[in-house]
Design an enzyme around this catalytic site. Structure first.
Site, short mmCIF file in Angstrom:
data_model
loop_
_atom_site.label_atom_id
_atom_site.label_comp_id
_atom_site.label_asym_id
_atom_site.label_seq_id
_atom_site.Cartn_x
_atom_site.Cartn_y
_atom_site.Cartn_z
N HIS A 103 53.45 48.33 -2.24
CA HIS A 103 52.72 49.55 -1.94
C HIS A 103 52.85 50.52 -3.10
O HIS A 103 53.93 50.70 -3.65
CB HIS A 103 53.24 50.23 -0.67
CG HIS A 103 52.55 51.53 -0.39
ND1 HIS A 103 51.31 51.59 0.22
CD2 HIS A 103 52.89 52.82 -0.69
CE1 HIS A 103 50.93 52.85 0.31
NE2 HIS A 103 51.86 53.60 -0.25
N ASP A 188 49.84 56.86 13.24
CA ASP A 188 49.72 57.32 11.85
C ASP A 188 48.34 57.92 11.59
O ASP A 188 48.22 58.94 10.90
CB ASP A 188 49.99 56.17 10.89
CG ASP A 188 49.80 56.61 9.44
OD1 ASP A 188 50.55 57.51 9.01
OD2 ASP A 188 48.90 56.08 8.77
N ARG A 195 47.95 66.22 9.45
CA ARG A 195 48.67 66.72 8.28
C ARG A 195 47.69 67.27 7.25
O ARG A 195 47.96 68.28 6.59
CB ARG A 195 49.50 65.60 7.65
CG ARG A 195 50.76 65.24 8.42
CD ARG A 195 51.32 63.91 7.98
NE ARG A 195 51.55 63.86 6.55
CZ ARG A 195 51.54 62.74 5.83
NH1 ARG A 195 51.31 61.58 6.42
NH2 ARG A 195 51.77 62.78 4.54
N SER A 210 54.70 57.56 7.32
CA SER A 210 53.33 57.09 7.28
C SER A 210 53.23 55.76 6.53
O SER A 210 52.66 54.78 7.02
CB SER A 210 52.44 58.14 6.62
OG SER A 210 51.12 57.67 6.46
N LYS A 214 53.26 51.58 8.47
CA LYS A 214 52.16 50.62 8.27
C LYS A 214 52.66 49.35 7.60
O LYS A 214 52.26 48.24 7.97
CB LYS A 214 51.05 51.26 7.44
CG LYS A 214 50.31 52.39 8.15
CD LYS A 214 49.03 52.77 7.45
CE LYS A 214 49.26 53.46 6.12
NZ LYS A 214 49.73 54.84 6.27
#
Length: 466
Positions: A103, A188, A195, A210, A214
């Site tokens: 990620h 999320d 947010r 968040s 995931k």
């Protein structure tokens, strides 16, 4: 009995929330989202018990309380876990593989996923241990690009697979490249949208929950994080980026997933191209064995991240050996073979890779050239990202359409010696009226000076639990 207001007051006053309070919060968030969807469909929402209700105002208040007061490591882990299991989760156990993903916190020209997925998949096909890469990605927003938007420039490429379809592609290809399904981590989606409206996006605790909810919902054995630092990074300072990296590594390890984070430089666009199709084109060139000098940093970083993934999976004795294996798979053509198989499994038309240059069809271009001799010493990479977005390659808000052929080509890197009139950027758009503003933004942010700058390393630091 737990009520939403009690949770808000506790966090407002600086108290640590209990696991039960956090689980209750996430459950009420999901119920809130379900009621909102029912209302949008014109249906009558199901009545909720008083303690299961949370209002939009209460959600905003709670997010701001977390933003101001922060969360402990235990609270962050609890929030991540509750969000992870707020909907469907992916089960990789039937694959009997080591499941690993990467990620990135987002940057300009950051297209490493398009190289890493086929590299690691190619490694997973050879010998033991077998590896799978269930890569769930996002779309562009703000100054950062999105992997899904890049993939969807490939004709007929389907990023919206169901969980059973994801499993089949993973079985066949050892990798899959998809977007978040409607039922995967629904908490999320609701919290992220809130947010964005409440000025709490930058909270490291909420960012961690968040991202990690995931990723962990993919049922990963290993995770490698690319946390950007510099002018194009999401976090404002090196210290903030490092803290986020440490928080995510701690959260991943707490869940039982081996996790490592690389702090990498984002002071200029990564690689040669920034945009959508042009980034696919660059990666296809690399996979086919064509290595443009402007792509050297992209190749180095992709190999390093792949190397860590292969190391965590037990495929190499060290991250460095893993990086060497990754480069070997690139050079041999094995990664390109995996790429073609992966694209075909997603329904994509692989014929466009025969001549990716011909597929690139911008209708308006211009070239920004150096105004004087000197060294390219700096640029505001975030400003460059916004210029790419204004060319049509990104979106200002969720749901905006993006241009397939808009983007930017870099002809120089920070530290390069320039002569007056030398090209620095070529701008591509599908609308000539969109060229002027990005051109001015880019011209304004470039600094050319008589003396060479001190260059920072591409990989600044590695964070692990060890």
């Amino acid at each position: 009995m737990i009520h939403s207001l009690d949770i808000i007051l506790a966090k407002r006053d600086g108290h640590e929330l209990t696991t039960e309070q956090i689980q209750h919060l996430v459950r009420t968030v999901v119920l809130y989202g379900e009621q909102q969807l029912a209302t949008q469909r014109g249906e009558m929402p199901q009545p909720l018990a008083p303690n299961d209700r949370i209002t939009e105002a209460q959600l905003g208040s709670l997010l701001m309380a977390i933003f101001q007061r922060g969360l402990t490591l235990r609270e962050t882990a609890d929030l991540t876990t509750a969000m992870r299991y707020s909907g469907e989760t992916f089960d990789t156990q039937p694959l009997h593989t080591f499941s690993v993903d990467k990620h990135s916190t987002g940057g300009v020209g950051d297209k490493t996923s398009l190289l890493i997925a086929p590299i690691v998949a190619a490694a997973g096909l050879e010998g033991t241990p077998s590896i799978s890469v269930p890569m769930i990605s996002g779309r562009s927003l703000g100054h950062t690009g999105g992997t899904l938007d890049k993939l969807e420039t490939i004709p007929s490429f389907n990023t919206q697979l169901s969980l059973p379809q994801m499993m089949q592609v993973l079985r066949d290809c050892h990798a899959v490249l998809v977007g978040q399904t409607p039922r995967l981590v629904p908490a999320d989606r609701i919290l992220y949208a809130m947010r964005d409206h409440t000025g709490t996006v930058e909270s490291p605790y909420l960012i961690c929950a968040s991202i990690m909810s995931k990723k962990l919902a993919e049922d990963l054995n290993g995770l490698v994080l690319d946390v950007k630092v510099g002018s194009g990074a999401f976090m404002p300072t090196y210290e903030a980026s490092k803290y986020l990296a440490e928080l995510m590594v701690s959260t991943g390890e707490h869940s039982g997933t081996r996790t490592a984070a690389l702090l990498t430089s984002m002071n200029e666009p990564l690689g040669r191209f920034s945009g959508n199709w042009v980034e696919v084109w660059e990666c296809v060139d690399i996979l086919q064995g064509r290595r443009h000098p402007m792509s050297a940093d992209l190749i180095t970083l992709s190999n390093a991240l792949s190397g860590w993934m292969l190391y965590l999976a037990g495929k190499s004795a060290s991250p460095e050996a893993g990086a060497q294996l990754a480069d070997k798979l690139l050079r041999s053509g094995a990664a390109y073979k995996s790429w073609l198989q992966l694209v075909a499994a997603h329904g994509g038309d692989t014929s466009v890779f025969t001549d990716p240059v011909a597929f690139h069809r911008p209708t308006a271009t211009c070239v920004l050239k150096a105004r004087r001799d000197g060294y390219l010493v700096s640029m505001d990479c975030k400003q460059v990202g916004w210029a790419v977005q204004r060319l049509g390659a990104g979106r200002a808000k969720p749901g905006d359409a993006v241009s397939v052929h808009a983007g930017l080509e870099s002809h120089a890197k920070i530290g390069d010696r320039l002569t007056a009139g030398q090209p620095i950027f070529t701008l591509y758009s599908e609308d000539e009226s969109l060229l002027n503003e990005p051109y001015a933004m880019l011209e304004d942010t470039l600094a050319i000076e008589p003396h060479a700058p001190k260059l920072e390393p591409l990989i600044r630091e590695v964070i692990t639990s060890c």
